[in-house]
Enzyme design. Structure first.
Site, PDB file in Angstrom:
ATOM      1  N   GLY A  25      61.894  27.132 -13.731  1.00 54.82           N
ATOM      2  CA  GLY A  25      61.027  26.496 -12.719  1.00 54.82           C
ATOM      3  C   GLY A  25      60.740  25.057 -13.104  1.00 54.82           C
ATOM      4  N   HIS A  26      60.344  24.866 -14.365  1.00 54.47           N
ATOM      5  CA  HIS A  26      60.100  23.502 -14.843  1.00 54.47           C
ATOM      6  C   HIS A  26      61.394  22.673 -14.785  1.00 54.47           C
ATOM      7  CE1 HIS A  26      57.052  25.837 -17.357  1.00 54.47           C
ATOM      8  NE2 HIS A  26      56.281  25.000 -16.701  1.00 54.47           N
ATOM      9  N   ASP A  68      52.555  26.857  -7.613  1.00 50.71           N
ATOM     10  CA  ASP A  68      51.110  26.624  -7.681  1.00 50.71           C
ATOM     11  C   ASP A  68      50.734  25.815  -6.438  1.00 50.71           C
ATOM     12  OD1 ASP A  68      50.359  27.385 -10.720  1.00 50.71           O
ATOM     13  OD2 ASP A  68      52.362  26.523 -10.606  1.00 50.71           O
TER      14      ASP A  68
HETATM   15  P1  AMP Z   1      52.805  24.843 -15.743  1.00 48.61           P
HETATM   16  O1  AMP Z   1      53.512  24.515 -17.007  1.00 48.61           O
HETATM   17  O2  AMP Z   1      52.705  26.306 -15.472  1.00 48.61           O
HETATM   18  O3  AMP Z   1      51.487  24.119 -15.601  1.00 48.61           O
HETATM   19  O4  AMP Z   1      53.719  24.285 -14.569  1.00 48.61           O
HETATM   20  C1  AMP Z   1      54.144  22.946 -14.538  1.00 48.61           C
HETATM   21  C2  AMP Z   1      54.756  22.659 -13.199  1.00 48.61           C
HETATM   22  O5  AMP Z   1      55.874  23.517 -12.988  1.00 48.61           O
HETATM   23  C3  AMP Z   1      53.777  22.921 -12.034  1.00 48.61           C
HETATM   24  O6  AMP Z   1      53.929  21.913 -11.058  1.00 48.61           O
HETATM   25  C4  AMP Z   1      54.228  24.252 -11.528  1.00 48.61           C
HETATM   26  O7  AMP Z   1      53.938  24.466 -10.159  1.00 48.61           O
HETATM   27  C5  AMP Z   1      55.728  24.178 -11.749  1.00 48.61           C
HETATM   28  N1  AMP Z   1      56.286  25.529 -11.806  1.00 48.61           N
HETATM   29  C6  AMP Z   1      55.842  26.569 -12.570  1.00 48.61           C
HETATM   30  N2  AMP Z   1      56.554  27.684 -12.302  1.00 48.61           N
HETATM   31  C7  AMP Z   1      57.454  27.364 -11.335  1.00 48.61           C
HETATM   32  C8  AMP Z   1      58.467  28.088 -10.637  1.00 48.61           C
HETATM   33  N3  AMP Z   1      58.688  29.364 -10.852  1.00 48.61           N
HETATM   34  N4  AMP Z   1      59.195  27.415  -9.713  1.00 48.61           N
HETATM   35  C9  AMP Z   1      58.964  26.097  -9.476  1.00 48.61           C
HETATM   36  N5  AMP Z   1      58.032  25.357 -10.099  1.00 48.61           N
HETATM   37  C10 AMP Z   1      57.281  25.974 -11.028  1.00 48.61           C
END
Ligand code: AMP
Length: 286
Positions: free
Chosen positions: A38-39, A152
């Site tokens: 995702g990241h 998110d």
């Molecule tokens: P986090 O590290 O969980 O704070 O996420 C960092 C960024 O990655 C945020 O903008 C999240 O929305 C995005 N993100 C997390 N999981 C996914 C996913 N499965 N698909 C797309 N973007 C994601």
């Protein structure tokens, strides 16, 4: 190409000024690390769009409640760093907590109304912490474009609103949700799930797909859709619904009757892990 790691905000901002002087554009991907596909999708998009790609890795204490998982949130900086290197990231910003919140830190950003619902209602103060850290990251890195995931969705809406309201000259791009083969939305927190919980967690996306099927076959009554979704999740012994809501895509207000477009958003506890996911409902053009 070698990735440069910055720990200090001041020295990164100095670097940013040099990059800007060269006429280069900056893409920022804010993360809490423990990177997954995702990241990576956000990073790849930033690489396509901009000249200088910055990834921040910071587990932000201000967005965790006192009983939440700040301490045990998964961290693996070495692995994150090599993943960034593989994707030709230019700069990783990985500050310590004291760098972002020195003693006597006192300034926070509150985005009103749209934070009263969904995760904002279940996690008081969460979006205050998110908006604050993202505003700080924007000030430190001065990005042309910042990338967020639709996973998110409320966060993306809140950050867009903050940037608009505070006249920040950054474009916010929200990117599609990346899923595991079985449909579970990728998340750093998926590592908390045991085998049984991991199986049961599939019910979240199943219920969202059901919502879309019902919408596509003409159902517009949110209550009816939500009831059917609940039945899918309630069958799982380890799953407990925090919320399922159908809201409008701009103001995130509850919609009783769905018009052309809505988000279906769900937060579900599976064992001790709180997972979120969502899907967009959009009327097909006639
Ligand atoms: P986090 O590290 O969980 O704070 O996420 C960092 C960024 O990655 C945020 O903008 C999240 O929305 C995005 N993100 C997390 N999981 C996914 C996913 N499965 N698909 C797309 N973007 C994601």
């Amino acid at each position: 190409m070698v990735v440069k790691i910055y720990r200090s905000a001041r020295s990164l901002t100095k670097k940013v000024c040099d990059v800007k002087k060269q006429g280069k554009t900056i893409g920022l991907v804010p993360t809490m690390g423990f990177l997954h596909e995702g990241h990576m999708s956000l990073i790849r998009r930033a690489r396509e769009d901009t000249d200088c790609v910055m990834v921040s890795i910071f587990v932000n204490p201000a967005q965790f409640g006192p009983k939440e998982d700040f301490k045990k949130y998964p961290r693996d900086f070495k692995r994150d760093f090599s993943l960034c290197e593989k994707e030709n990231v230019d700069i990783v910003f990985a500050p310590k907590v004291e760098e972002m919140y020195p003693e006597n830190y006192a300034t926070y950003i509150n985005v009103e109304k749209i934070t009263d619902t969904l995760c904002g209602a279940s996690r008081p103060g969460h979006f205050r912490g998110v908006a604050t850290v993202v505003a700080k990251l924007f000030n430190i890195t001065m990005p042309d474009i910042a990338y967020f995931g639709q996973k998110d969705i409320q966060q993306a809406v809140v950050i867009k609103k903050m940037a608009e309201d505070l006249n920040m000259s950054v474009r916010i791009k929200a990117m599609p949700i990346v899923r595991e083969k079985d449909g579970l939305a990728m998340s750093s927190r998926n590592i908390y799930l045991n085998l049984e919980e991991r199986m049961q967690a599939q019910s979240i996306y199943k219920s969202l797909k059901l919502a879309k099927e019902l919408f596509d076959s003409g159902e517009r009554d949110s209550g009816k859709i939500i009831n059917k979704m609940r039945k899918v999740i309630d069958k799982q012994s380890e799953a407990k619904i925090d919320y399922i809501k159908i809201v409008d895509t701009k103001g995130l207000k509850d919609m009783k009757k769905i018009s052309d477009e809505a988000f279906v958003a769900a937060a579900v506890w599976v064992g001790k892990t709180r997972l979120i996911d969502n899907i967009i409902l959009r009327q097909r053009p006639k």
